[in-house]
Scaffold this motif. Structure first.
Motif, PDB file in Angstrom:
ATOM      1  N   VAL A  20       0.766  -1.311   0.122  1.00 16.73           N
ATOM      2  CA  VAL A  20      -0.015  -0.051  -0.176  1.00 16.73           C
ATOM      3  C   VAL A  20       0.968   1.279  -0.022  1.00 16.73           C
ATOM      4  CG1 VAL A  20      -1.897  -1.192   1.130  1.00 16.73           C
ATOM      5  CG2 VAL A  20      -0.306  -0.046   2.495  1.00 16.73           C
ATOM      6  N   SER A  21       0.488   2.422  -0.300  1.00 15.20           N
ATOM      7  CA  SER A  21       1.020   3.618  -0.476  1.00 15.20           C
ATOM      8  C   SER A  21       0.199   4.474   0.393  1.00 15.20           C
ATOM      9  CB  SER A  21       1.102   4.391  -1.937  1.00 15.20           C
ATOM     10  OG  SER A  21       1.781   3.503  -2.716  1.00 15.20           O
ATOM     11  N   ILE A  22       0.953   5.192   1.356  1.00 18.37           N
ATOM     12  CA  ILE A  22       0.662   6.057   2.195  1.00 18.37           C
ATOM     13  C   ILE A  22       1.155   7.586   2.047  1.00 18.37           C
ATOM     14  CG2 ILE A  22       0.178   6.390   4.833  1.00 18.37           C
ATOM     15  CD1 ILE A  22       0.704   3.462   5.211  1.00 18.37           C
ATOM     16  N   THR A  23       0.031   8.279   2.001  1.00 15.64           N
ATOM     17  CA  THR A  23       0.386   9.945   1.710  1.00 15.64           C
ATOM     18  C   THR A  23       1.096  10.343   3.063  1.00 15.64           C
ATOM     19  OG1 THR A  23       0.172  11.861   0.902  1.00 15.64           O
ATOM     20  CG2 THR A  23      -1.633  10.656   1.942  1.00 15.64           C
ATOM     21  N   THR A  24       2.176  11.419   3.041  1.00 12.66           N
ATOM     22  CA  THR A  24       2.598  12.013   4.427  1.00 12.66           C
ATOM     23  C   THR A  24       1.810  13.266   4.590  1.00 12.66           C
ATOM     24  OG1 THR A  24       4.676  12.823   2.930  1.00 12.66           O
ATOM     25  CG2 THR A  24       4.740  10.733   4.079  1.00 12.66           C
ATOM     26  N   GLY A  25       1.270  13.779   3.495  1.00 12.73           N
ATOM     27  CA  GLY A  25       0.755  15.088   3.516  1.00 12.73           C
ATOM     28  C   GLY A  25       1.704  16.157   3.058  1.00 12.73           C
ATOM     29  N   ALA A  26       2.871  15.883   2.953  1.00 10.22           N
ATOM     30  CA  ALA A  26       4.063  16.783   2.209  1.00 10.22           C
ATOM     31  C   ALA A  26       3.876  16.411   0.681  1.00 10.22           C
ATOM     32  CB  ALA A  26       5.216  16.437   2.892  1.00 10.22           C
ATOM     33  N   ARG A  27       4.595  17.568  -0.057  1.00 13.51           N
ATOM     34  CA  ARG A  27       4.525  17.563  -1.266  1.00 13.51           C
ATOM     35  C   ARG A  27       5.738  17.809  -1.834  1.00 13.51           C
ATOM     36  NH1 ARG A  27      -0.517  18.091  -4.385  1.00 13.51           N
ATOM     37  NH2 ARG A  27      -2.104  18.122  -2.733  1.00 13.51           N
ATOM     38  N   HIS A  28       6.273  17.053  -3.089  1.00 13.60           N
ATOM     39  CA  HIS A  28       7.476  17.535  -3.690  1.00 13.60           C
ATOM     40  C   HIS A  28       7.617  18.979  -4.179  1.00 13.60           C
ATOM     41  CE1 HIS A  28       9.125  13.434  -3.567  1.00 13.60           C
ATOM     42  NE2 HIS A  28       7.990  12.968  -3.692  1.00 13.60           N
ATOM     43  N   ARG A  29       8.553  19.256  -4.934  1.00 17.14           N
ATOM     44  CA  ARG A  29       8.650  20.589  -5.554  1.00 17.14           C
ATOM     45  C   ARG A  29       7.920  20.770  -6.761  1.00 17.14           C
ATOM     46  NH1 ARG A  29      15.240  22.644  -5.098  1.00 17.14           N
ATOM     47  NH2 ARG A  29      15.118  22.712  -2.926  1.00 17.14           N
ATOM     48  N   ARG A  37       5.991   3.552   0.534  1.00 12.42           N
ATOM     49  CA  ARG A  37       5.407   2.240   0.158  1.00 12.42           C
ATOM     50  C   ARG A  37       5.605   1.362   1.358  1.00 12.42           C
ATOM     51  NH1 ARG A  37       7.380  -0.265  -5.093  1.00 12.42           N
ATOM     52  NH2 ARG A  37       6.186  -2.119  -4.435  1.00 12.42           N
ATOM     53  N   VAL A  38       4.565   0.565   1.630  1.00 10.29           N
ATOM     54  CA  VAL A  38       4.623  -0.182   3.001  1.00 10.29           C
ATOM     55  C   VAL A  38       4.051  -1.710   2.462  1.00 10.29           C
ATOM     56  CG1 VAL A  38       3.570  -0.912   5.363  1.00 10.29           C
ATOM     57  CG2 VAL A  38       3.983   1.596   4.323  1.00 10.29           C
ATOM     58  N   VAL A  39       5.191  -2.500   2.873  1.00 20.25           N
ATOM     59  CA  VAL A  39       4.989  -3.906   2.451  1.00 20.25           C
ATOM     60  C   VAL A  39       4.260  -5.030   3.537  1.00 20.25           C
ATOM     61  CG1 VAL A  39       5.982  -6.010   1.577  1.00 20.25           C
ATOM     62  CG2 VAL A  39       6.596  -3.769   0.904  1.00 20.25           C
ATOM     63  N   CYS A  40       3.326  -5.848   3.250  1.00 19.51           N
ATOM     64  CA  CYS A  40       2.827  -6.669   4.540  1.00 19.51           C
ATOM     65  C   CYS A  40       4.190  -7.333   5.234  1.00 19.51           C
ATOM     66  CB  CYS A  40       1.817  -7.417   3.910  1.00 19.51           C
ATOM     67  SG  CYS A  40       1.239  -8.689   5.199  1.00 19.51           S
ATOM     68  N   GLY A  41       4.573  -7.373   6.347  1.00 23.99           N
ATOM     69  CA  GLY A  41       5.480  -8.101   7.084  1.00 23.99           C
ATOM     70  C   GLY A  41       5.096  -9.610   7.117  1.00 23.99           C
ATOM     71  N   ALA A  42       3.901 -10.070   7.079  1.00 27.09           N
ATOM     72  CA  ALA A  42       3.706 -11.508   6.941  1.00 27.09           C
ATOM     73  C   ALA A  42       3.745 -12.035   6.010  1.00 27.09           C
ATOM     74  CB  ALA A  42       2.125 -11.722   7.492  1.00 27.09           C
ATOM     75  N   CYS A  43       3.469 -11.513   4.887  1.00 23.39           N
ATOM     76  CA  CYS A  43       3.863 -12.424   3.505  1.00 23.39           C
ATOM     77  C   CYS A  43       4.882 -11.716   2.527  1.00 23.39           C
ATOM     78  CB  CYS A  43       2.490 -12.484   2.667  1.00 23.39           C
ATOM     79  SG  CYS A  43       1.928 -10.539   2.174  1.00 23.39           S
ATOM     80  N   ARG A  44       5.350 -10.671   3.188  1.00 21.35           N
ATOM     81  CA  ARG A  44       6.397  -9.843   2.471  1.00 21.35           C
ATOM     82  C   ARG A  44       6.067  -9.588   1.047  1.00 21.35           C
ATOM     83  NH1 ARG A  44       9.238 -14.123   5.311  1.00 21.35           N
ATOM     84  NH2 ARG A  44      10.306 -13.489   6.947  1.00 21.35           N
ATOM     85  N   GLY A  45       4.892  -9.159   0.856  1.00 21.04           N
ATOM     86  CA  GLY A  45       4.453  -8.612  -0.465  1.00 21.04           C
ATOM     87  C   GLY A  45       4.252  -9.572  -1.411  1.00 21.04           C
ATOM     88  N   ALA A  46       3.638 -10.735  -0.934  1.00 19.95           N
ATOM     89  CA  ALA A  46       3.301 -11.746  -1.929  1.00 19.95           C
ATOM     90  C   ALA A  46       1.896 -11.763  -1.996  1.00 19.95           C
ATOM     91  CB  ALA A  46       3.769 -13.238  -1.512  1.00 19.95           C
TER      92      ALA A  46
END
Length: 61
Positions: A20-29, A37-46
């Motif tokens: 999943v992708s989580i927004t931080t609220g900040a913006r690039h230039r 990007r957060v990957v599931c720790g149990a299945c390691r993204g499978a």
């Protein structure tokens, strides 16, 4: 989630959505959002379990 095989086991922790992708609220230039990007720790993204319950149930001599 891809519909390749509806009978395939799904990871119980992420429900088949392993990354999943989580927004931080900040913006690039350039105005786009900063994402983590957060990957599931149990299945390691499978998206499916890496070990099956049958392997844990094995006991005896």
């Amino acid at each position: 989630m891809p519909a390749s095989n509806s009978n395939a086991p799904v990871c119980r922790d992420c429900g088949g959505f392993p990354v999943v992708s989580i927004t931080t609220g900040a913006r690039h230039r350039d105005g786009s959002r900063v994402l983590l990007r957060v990957v599931c720790g149990a299945c390691r993204g499978a998206g499916r379990p890496t070990t099956y319950a049958a392997s844990f149930a094995r006991a005896g001599r």
